[in-house]
Design an enzyme around this catalytic site. Structure first.
Site: not given
Ligand code: RIB
Length: 312
Positions: A42, A222, A226, A254
């Site tokens: 998040g 995602t 690729k 993220d």
């Molecule tokens: O998506 C990567 C994240 O997954 C890392 O920052 C770790 O904290 C986990 O939440």
């Protein structure tokens, strides 16, 4: 500037060890480098959007340890609205030991800590501010009930929602997420959610459409190196990856979601936002760390303008 984005989600402290190889059972080996940083799916998504210039509000919980102050300070330094970041006494903050191999691939353990205490009631407490947002983004390092409740809240108030079903939750009920605007799984999360194989683009599309048959409108898959696959009732579109040399892939998904949120809320152009998100995520894997690998708006625009990333 894009409209305000809310992240109802997790924060973690990333304890990243760069290994030459993973140890076997009962084996002790030395690793060359360690790095601690702010993470959590998040928080990473919020930070990516904020670094790109979005107005971001975080709804999350931290523990009562030394990590909590650091996490809140990090949000504030990046201009993220922390009025709905709550401290939980008697609980640790979320922590994520991460191992990164020379290929750049990672293995992650998460201890949810205070993130497990983010409940539907906390969403209700933030309701007045959430109503002013253009997109609410969620992941699954918080209780499933909170994600279901937030999706229903978004639908009730006409606010688009995005669910990144990560980490995969086998007990996630597709019937309770049909109101989500965007479902953004990676391939393995899609396989678990759909119960179908995801070997190849055709299979990925079939798996995504099986979720759409249950009522979900738009699925964005995602696919790491690729690229990404956009599956809508109108059709399917592949967004090609870009060629980069991976250093650390942690947090790339993220980066994709945070940048997509930022550009989509600015333009409402799905294709253009996805093109940028693929490029932003690719850039993030060329640098170590999670949030530290995310480019600012100026860095990203300069990079895309001066040396366009070559299609893979
Ligand atoms: O998506 C990567 C994240 O997954 C890392 O920052 C770790 O904290 C986990 O939440």
């Amino acid at each position: 500037m894009s409209g305000k984005i809310a992240v109802v989600g997790s924060n973690m402290v990333d304890l990243i060890t760069y290994v030459t190889r993973m140890p076997g059972k009962g084996e002790t080996i030395e690793a060359p480098t360690f790095r601690m940083g702010c993470g959590g799916k998040g928080a990473n998504q919020a930070v990516a959007a904020a670094k790109l210039g979005a107005r971001v509000m975080m709804v999350t919980k931290v523990g009562d340890d030394i990590f909590a102050d650091n996490t809140i300070r990090n949000f504030r330094d990046l201009g993220i609205d922390t009025r709905h970041v709550q401290r939980v006494t008697g609980t640790s903050s979320g922590v994520a030991p991460i191992f990164v191999e020379p290929s750049g691939e990672n293995s992650i353990l998460i201890i949810k800590g205070a993130n497990a205490e983010l409940k539907p009631r906390d969403v209700d407490l933030a309701a007045d501010d959430l109503k002013g947002c253009e997109l609410i983004v969620m992941q699954l390092e918080i209780p499933l009930e909170t994600a279901y409740h937030t999706i229903a809240f978004g639908a009730r108030h006409g606010i688009p929602t995005l669910l990144n079903p990560a980490p995969a939750a086998p007990d996630l009920d597709p019937a309770r997420i049909t109101d989500v605007t965007f479902l953004v799984p990676n391939e393995s999360e899609l396989a678990i959610l759909s119960g179908l194989p995801v070997d190849g683009e055709k299979a990925i599309e079939t798996a995504a459409r099986s979720l759409m048959a249950k009522g979900i409108r738009t699925v964005i898959v995602t696919m790491g190196g690729k690229g990404a696959l956009l599956v809508t009732p109108q059709g399917t579109r592949k967004i090609d990856a870009v060629a980069v040399k991976p250093v650390d892939t942690t947090g790339a998904g993220d980066a994709f979601i945070g940048s997509f949120a930022r550009y989509f809320t600015e333009t409402h152009d799905l294709d253009a936002a996805l093109q940028k998100a693929v490029r932003y995520a690719a850039d993030s894997i060329t640098k170590p760390g999670t949030q530290t690998s995310y480019a600012t708006a100026d860095e990203f625009e300069a990079m895309v303008t001066c040396s366009p990333l070559a299609p893979r």
